[in-house]
Design an enzyme around this catalytic site. Structure first.
Site, PDB file in Angstrom:
ATOM      1  N   GLY A   1      -5.520  -4.010   7.718  1.00 21.58           N
ATOM      2  CA  GLY A   1      -6.527  -2.952   7.776  1.00 21.58           C
ATOM      3  C   GLY A   1      -7.585  -3.079   8.855  1.00 21.58           C
TER       4      GLY A   1
ATOM      5  N   THR B   1       0.858  -1.185   0.000  1.00 22.51           N
ATOM      6  CA  THR B   1       0.000   0.000   0.000  1.00 22.51           C
ATOM      7  C   THR B   1       0.893   1.234   0.000  1.00 22.51           C
ATOM      8  OG1 THR B   1      -1.850  -1.012   1.137  1.00 22.51           O
ATOM      9  CG2 THR B   1      -1.553   1.334   1.515  1.00 22.51           C
TER      10      THR B   1
ATOM     11  N   GLY C   1     -10.621  -2.043   3.172  1.00 23.66           N
ATOM     12  CA  GLY C   1      -9.628  -1.906   4.235  1.00 23.66           C
ATOM     13  C   GLY C   1      -9.670  -0.543   4.898  1.00 23.66           C
ATOM     14  N   ASP C   2      -8.590  -0.228   5.584  1.00 23.90           N
ATOM     15  CA  ASP C   2      -8.519   1.025   6.352  1.00 23.90           C
ATOM     16  C   ASP C   2      -8.152   2.237   5.492  1.00 23.90           C
ATOM     17  OD1 ASP C   2      -6.004  -0.321   6.024  1.00 23.90           O
ATOM     18  OD2 ASP C   2      -5.115   1.206   7.322  1.00 23.90           O
TER      19      ASP C   2
ATOM     20  N   THR D   1      -0.356   1.721   6.749  1.00 20.81           N
ATOM     21  CA  THR D   1      -0.293   0.478   5.973  1.00 20.81           C
ATOM     22  C   THR D   1      -0.230  -0.673   6.954  1.00 20.81           C
ATOM     23  OG1 THR D   1       1.047  -0.890   4.497  1.00 20.81           O
ATOM     24  CG2 THR D   1       2.230   0.793   5.752  1.00 20.81           C
ATOM     25  N   GLY D   2      -0.919  -1.746   6.626  1.00 22.53           N
ATOM     26  CA  GLY D   2      -0.899  -2.877   7.544  1.00 22.53           C
ATOM     27  C   GLY D   2      -2.197  -3.648   7.458  1.00 22.53           C
TER      28      GLY D   2
END
Ligand code: ASP
Length: 356
Positions: free
Chosen positions: A275, A221, A251-252, A272-273
């Site tokens: 989400g 991302t 996602g987030d 990023t990660g």
């Protein structure tokens, strides 16, 4: 009152009290003005700054060829230089964020635009958001398949609609009506990501295991946060989400306050990660709130949220961000995060691994 002298004296007394009161108020006001201008002086915005990420995850030097590493560093530098040029010429932080992220959307190295990860159905579904820290306005698109530049679509939602988030077909129609470039979904295809989907499907034995975090998670991302010459900050995030996602999972990244958040009074953040953890913990806004209400620095606030709160809950990933003074933060709890920043002097600095 019968005695005119007493009446006159009383009136005079009341008048003196009133004028005295007014003066006191005026003094208080001018003191307050002084204090405000002092604190404004102390918090004078810093020089132009740009910070980016290209995704976090299990990124280890032992698994990376020197050629691959060089490719990543070169693209991170190109992205930073592109945004820097915008800022240097007096462009806004919003413009710099878009220009930076479009370089990354067009690169197959990152999980955004070309090179986005695949859904379970074998297509690319993209999410993006942008937020302007000066106005507090925001725009986002989710689950779009045919918009060439999702970050530009998010910008259109922010500036040319009454809404904050649009999804799927509606978002695509809106983007087309704004004259944005529309492409076939195959435009985003890369063999590498397609192979990752096949591997993810092999690993997935049953419905329950699909709920588990990915073992070898390292997706790219992309996100950026910028501070412009007027002292305004902004941030944006653009992504393909997570490999093998299904059921229209979002996602987030496009959720304002989770993966993307910016406000001049605190900070500009992109995450990023994994989400779901970032959404449940409202990561972007939590960092901003710790700064605003607890007076923490951007690094202290990110440590609290990413290195403590998320770690306790098992949420892996990272954030980048900056404040109006140009303090840069790049915090992650995973093995690595593609990241970098550039300041006024124009020398891009890039990093990949944990101990750099
Ligand atoms: N945060 C993104 C998502 O959950 C994925 C990523 O950062 O790689 O959609």
């Amino acid at each position: 009152m019968k005695n005119p002298t007493i009446t006159r004296l009383l009136t005079l007394f009341i008048l003196v009290l009133f004028v005295g009161g007014c003066q006191t108020n005026n003094q208080t006001e001018s003191l307050q003005e002084e204090e405000t201008s002092q604190s404004k002086e102390e918090l004078k915005p810093g020089p132009i700054t740009l910070v980016i990420h290209g995704g976090a995850g299990t990124i280890l030097k032992k698994n990376m060829s020197p050629e691959r590493e060089a490719e990543y560093r070169a693209k991170l530098e190109e992205s930073l230089n592109t945004g820097y040029e915008v800022l240097k010429k007096g462009g806004t932080s919003v413009e710099a964020v878009i220009a930076t992220l479009q370089v990354m959307e067009e690169s197959p190295l990152f999980n955004a635009g070309v090179g986005a990860v695949f859904t379970n159905e074998g297509v690319n579904e993209l999410d993006a958001a942008i937020m302007d820290g000066a106005s507090g306005m925001a725009g986002a698109v989710a689950g779009v398949r045919t918009i060439k530049s999702p970050i530009e679509a998010a910008y259109q939602v922010m500036t040319n609609s009454k809404h904050v988030m649009m999804s799927g077909k509606g978002a695509e129609d809106f983007a087309a009506s704004r004259g944005l470039e529309v492409v076939d979904n195959s435009y985003f295809y890369t063999e590498r990501r397609y192979n990752s989907l096949q591997k993810a499907k092999e690993r997935e034995a049953d419905e329950a295991s699909a709920m588990l975090p990915y073992q070898d998670w390292k997706y790219g991302t992309v996100g950026a946060a910028a501070l412009d010459q007027d002292g305004n900050i902004a941030s944006g995030t653009t992504t393909g989400g997570m490999t093998n996602k299904r059921f229209g999972r979002i996602g987030d990244a496009p959720i304002i306050g989770a993966g993307t958040y910016a406000h001049n009074e605190s900070c500009a953040i992109s995450a990023t990660g994994h989400g779901e953890f970032f959404i449940r913990n409202v990561v972007g806004y939590d960092i901003a709130a710790l700064m605003k209400y607890k007076g923490m620095s951007i690094t202290e606030a990110a440590d609290e949220v990413v290195m403590k709160k998320l770690v306790e809950k098992g949420g892996s990933g990272g954030v980048i961000g900056l404040d109006r003074q140009g303090n840069v933060m790049m915090t992650f709890n995973s093995e690595g995060m593609y990241r970098g920043f550039i300041k006024e002097e124009g020398k891009p600095q890039t990093f990949i691994y944990k101990d750099e």
